[in-house]
Design a protein around this motif. Sequence first.
Motif, mmCIF file in Angstrom:
data_model
loop_
_atom_site.group_PDB
_atom_site.id
_atom_site.type_symbol
_atom_site.label_atom_id
_atom_site.label_comp_id
_atom_site.label_asym_id
_atom_site.label_seq_id
_atom_site.Cartn_x
_atom_site.Cartn_y
_atom_site.Cartn_z
ATOM 1 N N ALA A 58 0.827 -1.205 0.000
ATOM 2 C CA ALA A 58 0.000 0.000 0.000
ATOM 3 C C ALA A 58 0.861 1.255 0.000
ATOM 4 O O ALA A 58 0.421 2.318 -0.447
ATOM 5 C CB ALA A 58 -0.934 -0.003 1.215
ATOM 6 N N GLN A 59 2.094 1.129 0.487
ATOM 7 C CA GLN A 59 2.999 2.287 0.537
ATOM 8 C C GLN A 59 3.819 2.459 -0.744
ATOM 9 O O GLN A 59 4.652 3.366 -0.836
ATOM 10 C CB GLN A 59 3.931 2.164 1.736
ATOM 11 N N ALA A 60 3.598 1.614 -1.735
ATOM 12 C CA ALA A 60 4.358 1.700 -2.978
ATOM 13 C C ALA A 60 4.014 2.979 -3.738
ATOM 14 O O ALA A 60 2.870 3.433 -3.737
ATOM 15 C CB ALA A 60 4.078 0.480 -3.854
ATOM 16 N N ARG A 61 5.016 3.525 -4.393
ATOM 17 C CA ARG A 61 4.851 4.703 -5.240
ATOM 18 C C ARG A 61 5.501 4.398 -6.594
ATOM 19 O O ARG A 61 6.622 4.801 -6.872
ATOM 20 C CB ARG A 61 5.491 5.927 -4.588
ATOM 21 N N PRO A 62 4.781 3.666 -7.454
ATOM 22 C CA PRO A 62 5.375 3.249 -8.723
ATOM 23 C C PRO A 62 5.537 4.410 -9.693
ATOM 24 O O PRO A 62 4.897 5.460 -9.557
ATOM 25 C CB PRO A 62 4.359 2.229 -9.254
ATOM 26 N N LEU A 63 6.386 4.178 -10.678
ATOM 27 C CA LEU A 63 6.599 5.120 -11.762
ATOM 28 C C LEU A 63 5.786 4.674 -12.969
ATOM 29 O O LEU A 63 5.146 3.611 -12.959
ATOM 30 C CB LEU A 63 8.089 5.192 -12.091
ATOM 31 N N ASP A 64 5.837 5.460 -14.038
ATOM 32 C CA ASP A 64 5.026 5.136 -15.215
ATOM 33 C C ASP A 64 5.345 3.756 -15.784
ATOM 34 O O ASP A 64 4.456 3.056 -16.263
ATOM 35 C CB ASP A 64 5.243 6.194 -16.307
#
Length: 337
Positions: A299-305
């Motif tokens: 839930a804390q992931a911050r993916p890129l494009d």
Amino acid sequence: MDALSYQRAADVDGAIAAAQKPGAMFIGGGTNLLDLMKGGVAHPQTLIDITRIGALDRIDTLPDGGLRIGALVRNSDAANHTFVRTRYPLLSQALLAGASPQLRNMATVGGNLMQRTRCAYFYDTAFAQCNKRAPGSGCAAIGGFTRMHAILGASAQCVAVNPSDMSVALAALDATVQVSGPQGARAIPFAAFHRLPGDRPDLDTTLRSGELITSVDLPPPAFSDHAHYLKVRDRASYAFALVSVASALQLDGNRVRTARIALGGVAHRPWRASLAEQHLTGRTLDEATLREAAAAELAQARPLDGNAFKVGLAQRAIVRATMLAAGMQANATGDTA
């Protein structure tokens, strides 16, 4: 390659003394450092060969029942050592998942800990923007091709990932890194050894100037029966992880007494999945509970494009690796990891 000098150290003290020269770097197996030198990424002025320091190439039991693996032990020797295979199978599996047999025969445990990222923008000096190579220059990966990059713990300065398989297992096993330096010896808990990028992505570890890794210490074996290392990659040989999971359990029947889970391929350092561990501890182990635990962690992931797929992939990999560690049959959905 740049002009440089070469010095062979006979013992730890001699290596540390030689390392006080500006631009000095230690070399063991050299499987990463020499690539960086040939590519113009690393520019040591002096190479200090530590391969003749005999005290660092041993594997010994510790008084508390743990294991000490010398920094110069080859990856292949560590993976196939009887005590590692039987008491710490998670570490053996992770080592055998890394690189190729030829590289494992050369690479050392200490060198494995010091691997630099395999970010293509870091390795290619044609890209002037790389805060790991040239602090303050920017990050070419942000806005670029990011399929292999971080989804956890990244910063605006760097989105690269740690490439080591061995380190993911060591993170799950709560290892300790023993080092010696100008101020003496100290022990670094594994969780404090590698750094997140923050505003200094050029610093991969918390080693101080001139310090030398002497060993990796493992606590007494507690996860010999229920452990599994899962590496998801583009091809089965000689490829870095898109996502990897080191999962180890202590079980009372089907109830989780203790869970240890670490992820690779997702962050600047091996990522200890503490939220997933907390979610599993004390609960009956089943696929639904595992899915909840994995979702809580990611839930804390911050993916890129270019790497949003890693979020779901990491969740499925946690489920599958932990089911396999527990000796449970993964269903078709788990198999997709």
